[in-house]
Design a protein around this motif. Sequence first.
Motif, short mmCIF file in Angstrom:
data_model
loop_
_atom_site.label_atom_id
_atom_site.label_comp_id
_atom_site.label_asym_id
_atom_site.label_seq_id
_atom_site.Cartn_x
_atom_site.Cartn_y
_atom_site.Cartn_z
N ARG A 83 0.84 -1.20 0.00
CA ARG A 83 0.00 0.00 0.00
C ARG A 83 0.88 1.25 0.00
NH1 ARG A 83 -4.04 -0.25 4.64
NH2 ARG A 83 -4.83 -1.96 3.37
N TYR A 84 0.47 2.20 -0.82
CA TYR A 84 1.15 3.49 -0.89
C TYR A 84 0.15 4.60 -0.63
CZ TYR A 84 5.21 1.29 -3.01
OH TYR A 84 6.31 0.51 -3.24
N GLU A 85 0.61 5.62 0.07
CA GLU A 85 -0.15 6.87 0.12
C GLU A 85 0.41 7.73 -1.00
OE1 GLU A 85 -1.39 9.25 3.81
OE2 GLU A 85 0.35 10.35 3.01
N THR B 56 0.27 11.22 -3.16
CA THR B 56 -0.16 12.61 -3.08
C THR B 56 0.08 13.29 -4.42
OG1 THR B 56 0.42 12.71 -0.73
CG2 THR B 56 0.16 14.81 -1.87
N VAL C 85 -4.95 13.20 -2.02
CA VAL C 85 -4.21 12.10 -1.40
C VAL C 85 -5.07 10.85 -1.51
CG1 VAL C 85 -3.12 11.25 0.71
CG2 VAL C 85 -3.11 13.71 0.21
N THR D 249 -5.05 6.25 -1.39
CA THR D 249 -4.34 5.01 -1.08
C THR D 249 -4.37 4.13 -2.33
OG1 THR D 249 -6.36 3.95 -0.25
CG2 THR D 249 -4.93 5.02 1.37
N THR E 71 3.26 2.58 2.87
CA THR E 71 2.71 2.50 4.23
C THR E 71 2.55 1.06 4.71
OG1 THR E 71 0.46 2.65 3.36
CG2 THR E 71 1.51 4.72 4.05
#
Length: 190
Positions: free
Chosen positions: A3-5, A7, A70, A72, A107
Amino acid sequence: MIRYEVTAKGMSNHAGTTMMVNRKDALVGMAKLIVAAEQRARELSDTLVFTVGKIAVSPGQENVIPGQAVATFEMRHMDRAVTDQFYTDIQALAKEIPNCEFEFVNTIAKYSTPCDPRLIKLIDGVCTEKGIGHVIMPSGAGHDANPMAHEGVPIGMIFVPSVKGVSIRVMNTQNRNMWILVLMFCTRRY
């Protein structure tokens, strides 16, 4: 599960006075990246799954161009090389989107692990013996089984078929009881 946040950074401005040619809309940039990533996931592997389940826009006003979005980005596949390649591809796609800059922060990195072949064979055998239709398949679900397997505990999972393919729903009692019996037979034989 990876998982990546993500932006997207653009520039907030008044919606009524900023012509389209001058806009740096972070939400539009994020939307383009999501659509491109979803398409790339379908091309890369038929067992790769990609989900954007959360997105937030700032400043979040009807008459203001979003300066930041932003989201996920979650990806799952049994082969780490596939998720690594997919992430690399998403970064490349982001560089092609005009009027936005993207940042990626990892994350979660819970890489897949295979189930124990003996347990798979046992579950398969019980289902076959009892005449219960079943499919052996990989799971991208983020269960407690994953960290247990990484510690050397043999794991096997039984996913109960869901109505119309919709998971995490209450099933009928007869179906549930049948799968409880499968578990009981497997437990006795292990």
